[in-house]
Scaffold this motif. Sequence first.
Motif, PDB file in Angstrom:
ATOM      1  N   ALA A 154      46.610  33.031  50.252  1.00  0.00           N
ATOM      2  CA  ALA A 154      46.916  34.551  49.921  1.00  0.00           C
ATOM      3  C   ALA A 154      44.791  34.403  49.195  1.00  0.00           C
ATOM      4  CB  ALA A 154      47.321  34.939  48.601  1.00  0.00           C
ATOM      5  N   ALA A 155      44.523  33.399  48.506  1.00  0.00           N
ATOM      6  CA  ALA A 155      43.497  33.691  47.318  1.00  0.00           C
ATOM      7  C   ALA A 155      42.458  33.333  48.749  1.00  0.00           C
ATOM      8  CB  ALA A 155      43.458  32.275  46.606  1.00  0.00           C
ATOM      9  N   LEU A 156      42.750  32.096  49.489  1.00  0.00           N
ATOM     10  CA  LEU A 156      42.032  31.884  51.054  1.00  0.00           C
ATOM     11  C   LEU A 156      41.774  33.481  51.440  1.00  0.00           C
ATOM     12  CD1 LEU A 156      42.746  28.682  51.978  1.00  0.00           C
ATOM     13  CD2 LEU A 156      40.797  29.098  51.204  1.00  0.00           C
ATOM     14  N   ALA A 157      43.073  34.281  51.501  1.00  0.00           N
ATOM     15  CA  ALA A 157      42.164  35.949  52.758  1.00  0.00           C
ATOM     16  C   ALA A 157      41.559  36.366  51.855  1.00  0.00           C
ATOM     17  CB  ALA A 157      44.237  36.198  53.204  1.00  0.00           C
ATOM     18  N   GLY A 162      36.845  39.050  51.157  1.00  0.00           N
ATOM     19  CA  GLY A 162      35.879  39.546  49.635  1.00  0.00           C
ATOM     20  C   GLY A 162      34.250  38.742  49.693  1.00  0.00           C
ATOM     21  N   THR A 163      34.290  37.339  49.208  1.00  0.00           N
ATOM     22  CA  THR A 163      33.707  37.213  48.758  1.00  0.00           C
ATOM     23  C   THR A 163      32.304  36.077  50.296  1.00  0.00           C
ATOM     24  OG1 THR A 163      34.831  35.508  47.472  1.00  0.00           O
ATOM     25  CG2 THR A 163      32.104  34.604  47.878  1.00  0.00           C
ATOM     26  N   ALA A 193      46.727  41.874  56.441  1.00  0.00           N
ATOM     27  CA  ALA A 193      47.409  42.646  55.779  1.00  0.00           C
ATOM     28  C   ALA A 193      46.536  43.037  55.047  1.00  0.00           C
ATOM     29  CB  ALA A 193      48.355  42.117  54.589  1.00  0.00           C
ATOM     30  N   ASN A 194      44.441  42.080  54.963  1.00  0.00           N
ATOM     31  CA  ASN A 194      43.675  43.022  54.232  1.00  0.00           C
ATOM     32  C   ASN A 194      43.058  43.519  55.019  1.00  0.00           C
ATOM     33  OD1 ASN A 194      44.578  41.247  52.225  1.00  0.00           O
ATOM     34  ND2 ASN A 194      43.358  39.765  51.758  1.00  0.00           N
ATOM     35  N   GLY A 195      43.710  43.607  56.530  1.00  0.00           N
ATOM     36  CA  GLY A 195      42.831  44.268  57.200  1.00  0.00           C
ATOM     37  C   GLY A 195      41.936  43.261  58.509  1.00  0.00           C
TER      38      GLY A 195
END
Length: 380
Positions: A154-157, A162-163, A193-195
């Motif tokens: 999840a952090a990698l996604a 994001g970054t 899920a983040n699109g």
Amino acid sequence: MKRRHFAIPAFAAAIAAIGFTGCKGGGGDKIKVGEFASLTGKEATFGTSSHEGTLLAIEELNAAGGVLGKKLELLTEDDQSKAGEPANAVNKLISKDGVVAILGEVASSRSLEAAPICQQSQIPMISPASTNPSVTQAGDYVFRACFTDPFQGAALANFSTGTLKATKVAMLTDVKSDYSKGLAKCFKEKFLANGGTLTTELDYNGGDKDFKAQLTTIKNGNPQAVFVPGYYTDVALIAIQAKDLGLTVPLFGGDGWESSVLLDIGKEAMNGHYFSTHCAADQGTPKMTAFVEAYKKRFGGKVPDAMAVLGYDSAMLLADSIKRAGTTEGPKLRDAIAATKDFEGVSGKFSLNADRDAVKALVFIKIDGGKFTYTATVNP
């Protein structure tokens, strides 16, 4: 199989011994602790680093008087980075050497092989760095001193969307690795899920040398980044061949990248890429600074990686649990490990949850100028 054994010498006079129950390796004048690690083979830096961290912890504990008035004896078996060898190693450590606990492994596939043996034998096992969720699902005698792939994935996604601002990503997965497949699954779920959109999903077999066909297909999909949840030996070759093919977008991955050999092999082809891991030597925390100094002094100036830190933390967690249990008896030691709360490790403070997994932060590393540079911390 060629095996290595390490017996840790005594450093200071022992205090009055406390009696132990049972006839395992805590019943004599020493507490026998088993370790299995990939000291040779294709992921040898994993095992070497985790072993050195473990060794440093045992030496420090013995110099301070040991645990429960007894010195610790570390018995280490080399699983050669090969399937089948972890079972041989752990069976020997338990049935012949009579160890009270097992430390290992880094690679999830090898931990998964050993965990059922420890569970059946009622010998607690602490993996320093295996992140696949299935490892601790083997039973209530199996623990880990690291985060799990659902958190890392999840952090990698989030890092990607994001970054990196990369919403179109290609994914290249090692189908022979439980670690790679598990991390890929967790990343994909959160990324979608983040699109995000996966432009290409391709596989390889760990140990392959030619990735040009997959990378050509990936390049034709025009991704903004490429997610490679693999181990450092393969990742370095993938990065070199990607650069040769003119695939210039960032590559990123997980803690399987954590090795100086990644830079030794990949060299300048690794620059501009990222990975998540458990901690970084340049984080600057007091515990990390002290550990780096001690490690460098003990191992010829070598800077420790995250696997060395986790090897150290897993041994210290075991020692702390033996003290709290007041014994090395399997069920009582298991209960003490399971009750771990707010343990102050070099890798950070953590507690073990109901699934016997460490709840803790991860860090992101950027590779630039041939160096690993700490970038950010992500808390659970």
